[in-house]
Design a protein around this motif. Sequence first.
Motif, PDB file in Angstrom:
ATOM      1  N   ALA B  31       0.831  -1.029  -0.037  1.00  0.00           N
ATOM      2  CA  ALA B  31       0.011   0.164   0.186  1.00  0.00           C
ATOM      3  C   ALA B  31       0.840   1.403  -0.015  1.00  0.00           C
ATOM      4  CB  ALA B  31      -0.836   0.057   1.063  1.00  0.00           C
ATOM      5  N   ARG B  32       2.003   1.085   0.731  1.00  0.00           N
ATOM      6  CA  ARG B  32       2.757   2.272   0.700  1.00  0.00           C
ATOM      7  C   ARG B  32       3.459   2.461  -0.719  1.00  0.00           C
ATOM      8  NH1 ARG B  32       3.699   4.105   5.702  1.00  0.00           N
ATOM      9  NH2 ARG B  32       4.259   2.551   7.556  1.00  0.00           N
ATOM     10  N   ARG B  33       3.806   1.526  -1.383  1.00  0.00           N
ATOM     11  CA  ARG B  33       4.639   1.549  -2.712  1.00  0.00           C
ATOM     12  C   ARG B  33       3.640   2.097  -3.781  1.00  0.00           C
ATOM     13  NH1 ARG B  33       6.075  -4.324  -2.681  1.00  0.00           N
ATOM     14  NH2 ARG B  33       7.435  -3.794  -1.257  1.00  0.00           N
ATOM     15  N   THR B  34       2.433   1.714  -3.473  1.00  0.00           N
ATOM     16  CA  THR B  34       1.547   2.477  -4.465  1.00  0.00           C
ATOM     17  C   THR B  34       0.410   3.687  -4.082  1.00  0.00           C
ATOM     18  OG1 THR B  34      -0.127   0.721  -3.522  1.00  0.00           O
ATOM     19  CG2 THR B  34       0.792  -0.007  -5.655  1.00  0.00           C
ATOM     20  N   GLN B  35       1.029   4.188  -3.004  1.00  0.00           N
ATOM     21  CA  GLN B  35       0.471   5.188  -2.440  1.00  0.00           C
ATOM     22  C   GLN B  35      -0.935   5.123  -2.285  1.00  0.00           C
ATOM     23  OE1 GLN B  35       1.732   8.980  -4.411  1.00  0.00           O
ATOM     24  NE2 GLN B  35       3.452   8.575  -3.178  1.00  0.00           N
ATOM     25  N   LEU B  36      -1.361   3.974  -1.587  1.00  0.00           N
ATOM     26  CA  LEU B  36      -2.614   3.757  -1.210  1.00  0.00           C
ATOM     27  C   LEU B  36      -2.967   3.730   0.197  1.00  0.00           C
ATOM     28  CD1 LEU B  36      -3.623   1.593  -4.347  1.00  0.00           C
ATOM     29  CD2 LEU B  36      -4.096   3.966  -4.071  1.00  0.00           C
TER      30      LEU B  36
END
Lengths: 286, 360
Positions: B31-36
């Motif tokens: 989720a961090r990687r995809t800014q979600l």
Amino acid sequence: MLDLGPITLRVRSDIPAVLDGLMRVYRDFPVLPPDRFADVSLELRHGTGLRRFARKQAQLFVDGEPLFFPVALPLAPVLMEWGMNWVVSLREHAYLLVHASVVEREGKAAILPALPGSGKSTLAGLLSMSGWRLLSDEFGMLEVSTGALRPFPRPFSLKGTSIAAVRAIAPQMETTETYEHPEDGPMVLVRPAGDAVARRNERAEPRWIVFPTYKAGASLAVTPISKTDAFFEVQDDTFNYFMLREAGFEALASMVDRCRCMRLTYGRTEDALSFFDRLLAEERVA
Amino acid sequence: MTRPLLVRVWREPALATQLGEPLWEQLVAEARRTQLLGRLAARLEDAGVLPHIPRGAQKALASERVLADHEARVIRWEATCLARVLADLSDDLILLKGAAYMAEALQVSRGRLSSDVDILVPRERLDAVEQALLAHGWAHVKLEPYDQLYYRQWTHELPPLQHTERETFVDVHHAILPITSRLQPDVARLRARARPAADGSQWKVLAPEHMVIHSAVHGFHDGELTSPLGDILDIHQLVAEFTARDAAFPSTLLEEGQRLGVQVPLGHALRAASRWLGALHPAFDPAPPSAQARLVDAAVDAMVVRSLSATGTIGTSAAGLGLYMRSHWLKMPPVLLARHLTVKLLSKRKVTGRPDLVGR
């Protein structure tokens, strides 16, 4: 997987020298089972491609994503600290994050806000080797829910002549191997002294805000400053003040309210150390 | 296809309570990687599962909500400041994308990070708007003459402007696709159907079907799909909420897509949303209409998977490069495209940085 107090940290590396260096300064922290949730996950890997052969370098990965540029191997532990600072400043919003070193004695904490070149790390390093407990070197973590300072006692970095200054009063100081920075000179990470790590969950009450300035050869000078000035100067050097809105204001205002605020100029280690002992003595009387 | 963890938990929030700490760590990383992460936090909060997840995960989600709420406040304030400067110039100012979702208090805005404010102004007011912004503290950041020329001559927006004190960006659009693009949805129709924003500000927002269409052409025609899953999530949440409000919305959307000539990117967007996040409505055909569409769908899927895996450097992968080329191909005539790519290639400069100065 290490328990650093406010965060759990997963560290991986395929470079044995880097792990050895880290273990030297991180060895007091309890190791957690690997299947625990890591708040921060860091990896130090060899630089990829041709770089790997041209020059021995390490690249930092945070949660699997590269961060910053690769650095020479001996600087890898310092790179990891930079990476952790960067991540913590973006993620830990249960605290008002003040850019400062913090030391404690008898439950009372002195906050040393950082101005570039002020030597806050050196001063905190000196104090931490002289009976004060290192709470944190980079972040004053003011817990929004309690108003207390949360320890985050990681290995701290020293540069240049500061290394010798601290070693002079603490010959037993343990460090990573020295890295010669092309511009900044020698750099090391220092293992936190005494029971700083063992007491990493023991919070402290803010009692003094001291803006330090090191001036070679200067005699000790202390100037009280108003709480208003202290409030705005500290606020100026926070990471997430505006993000926390009223809670941030309340936390900072109540911290400043409970503190004596002053500027300190010093030129000799023993002056600075006896000044802090005097602060504590005055507190005992009051 | 096994779905990535983030997608599975999004579809079925109750699953969150069954994950152990290692899977939670993986979920948070995805989720961090995809800014979600902020959006995931909002989703799980709504589902009432937050009290039943590991403490470390609770902490991470709570912190991300603080950050997302802060950024939302920054964007709302920026929209207010922009309205003050621009209100006299036109009574036809339209907020787009994230800022519009916020002004409408849509589900999709919850926990969503917006890095800038996008606005749509009448083309004939473009110069006046630019001059007003420059006079009130905004400044150009793309100073290379080629970049300035590129934006002005070939795109549908001004070069990005940044406020010198607040440091927020505004993208001033006069259309929703570049003027060189092969698709030219009728912007007058979008303007005519725009309506006052629900937050009572001076801003207007696009009609619901146009919001979805804008998001679709932005992500699936002109965009470079830099955050594939986020774009897909936008489409899914918008369509689901608008359909819940108005049962006729899916057919309105499809008709409007036809009328504006954007049925192809709209199709890609709706199919991707249904494939990844669950069927939206029987009116949307899940089958790609052509072999070419099937290829693009597959490229989109590859991008989603890649964006979720560690060190997924979008732009270097074959699928990423393919979509980048395709999006430019659709935007520009071939000769212009060749010139653009040549200039961009020659101007690639080496970046340097001091990591110890970051975050100060």
